[in-house]
Scaffold this active site. Sequence first.
Site, PDB file in Angstrom:
ATOM      1  N   CYS A  90       0.652  -1.324  -0.068  1.00  0.00           N
ATOM      2  CA  CYS A  90      -0.033   0.012   0.006  1.00  0.00           C
ATOM      3  C   CYS A  90       0.758   1.166   0.063  1.00  0.00           C
ATOM      4  O   CYS A  90       0.324   2.230  -0.478  1.00  0.00           O
ATOM      5  CB  CYS A  90      -0.885   0.111   1.144  1.00  0.00           C
ATOM      6  SG  CYS A  90      -2.047  -1.371   1.398  1.00  0.00           S
ATOM      7  N   HIS A 346      -9.127   3.615  -1.623  1.00  0.00           N
ATOM      8  CA  HIS A 346      -7.752   3.108  -1.515  1.00  0.00           C
ATOM      9  C   HIS A 346      -7.187   2.561  -2.714  1.00  0.00           C
ATOM     10  O   HIS A 346      -7.441   1.039  -2.799  1.00  0.00           O
ATOM     11  CB  HIS A 346      -7.585   2.428  -0.226  1.00  0.00           C
ATOM     12  CG  HIS A 346      -6.124   1.889  -0.079  1.00  0.00           C
ATOM     13  ND1 HIS A 346      -4.917   2.383  -0.317  1.00  0.00           N
ATOM     14  CD2 HIS A 346      -5.660   0.689   0.904  1.00  0.00           C
ATOM     15  CE1 HIS A 346      -3.978   1.870   0.251  1.00  0.00           C
ATOM     16  NE2 HIS A 346      -4.447   0.774   0.811  1.00  0.00           N
ATOM     17  N   CYS A 376       0.202   2.196   6.650  1.00  0.00           N
ATOM     18  CA  CYS A 376       0.404   0.734   6.789  1.00  0.00           C
ATOM     19  C   CYS A 376       0.578   0.020   5.650  1.00  0.00           C
ATOM     20  O   CYS A 376      -0.006   0.324   4.554  1.00  0.00           O
ATOM     21  CB  CYS A 376      -0.631   0.045   7.695  1.00  0.00           C
ATOM     22  SG  CYS A 376      -2.201   0.075   7.039  1.00  0.00           S
TER      23      CYS A 376
END
Length: 390
Positions: A90, A346, A376
């Site tokens: 991510c 996201h 994270c």
Amino acid sequence: MPAAYIVDAIRTAGGRRGGRLAGIHPVDLAAATLDDLVTRTGIDPAGIEDVIMGCVSQGGQQANQVGRNAVLASKVLPQSVPAVTIDRQCGSSQQAIQFAAQAVMSGVQDVVIAAGVESMTRVPMGSTTMLFMKEGLGASRSPGIEANYPGPNWTQFAGAEMIAQKHGFSKDDMDRFALKSHKNAKAATESGAFNGEIVPIAIETPEGAAMHTVDEGIRMDATLESIAGVKLLTEGGRLTAATSSQICDGSSAALVVSEEALKRYNLTPLARIHTLAVTAGDPVIMLEEPLFATDKALQRAGLAIGDIDLYEVNEAFASVPMAWLKHTGADPEKLNVNGGAIALGHPLGASGTKLMATLLHALKARGKKYGLQTMCEGGGVANVTIVEMM
């Protein structure tokens, strides 16, 4: 050491899975963002020394070096511009920013674009792993990892549930956090706060040609009751789809340059990159690492959390930024002031530069100085980037 500056950072408005951006090839989506960045900054396209593109699911239409393919699909970049595609889960395009800054700060390069793209509609999350498992080549987890970390396969969802339990967050706590994300995103949209960071993308709709300029995932009518009514993802758990980040299509990009390049191309920077950090920890609870990465970054910067004016902490799951707030003692009113991934989506590899675009424009709008971004990442890794507005 030479400084690295961000001239501008931009993003597409998020597209829901199967939504308004679903008809666009991810290479072309990334290319459109690169073109907009080059055009609006006025940088000489031939002067760009590298494009570093974050992308997590590097298969299907995002295979074969999607960063280089985006350059080749560009309407303004010459074929002489190189590119590379990176995966730090991510945090991929946040790492792209940090790699770009490192190249500039080392004196090796003067003009680098950091970018990211993810079409989660066209290349679904986990599809590249499942493909090989279906072909009978075995699980993705190696015997060596199994020996070091025996037990069930780790998942980010399981890590998020562990964080909620460890830090004592109830379902209601996280439902309320999710509602605030939607409310902040709605207010930012209606006030025009996103106008300076969003790249208009031409799309085809059933009604005809249109421009995609509004984040598609925001629940403008969200209420605590509607969020609370979403069923739990696992029996006995605390998280729901409403307190998790939305699957999203999108791309984003930032122009990182040296002081010499500012003068050569007559550029005005938005911000200076103040501090970079990346740390790694427990790969099982995994999503907790931003807490400890922030400690390290602040120590390195010689700053306290109270010195930071705004924070962008990726809302992969509500428990992650909530734990970050609890650990750091940060002011909740400075966190994700224009909403986060729960409302805005996201898009995995694009989220790093996406968050940076939102952070920089929010700092500029408020006349503030310091911003901190962290998220994270799979495997228990976390990046932290601190910027200072110019």
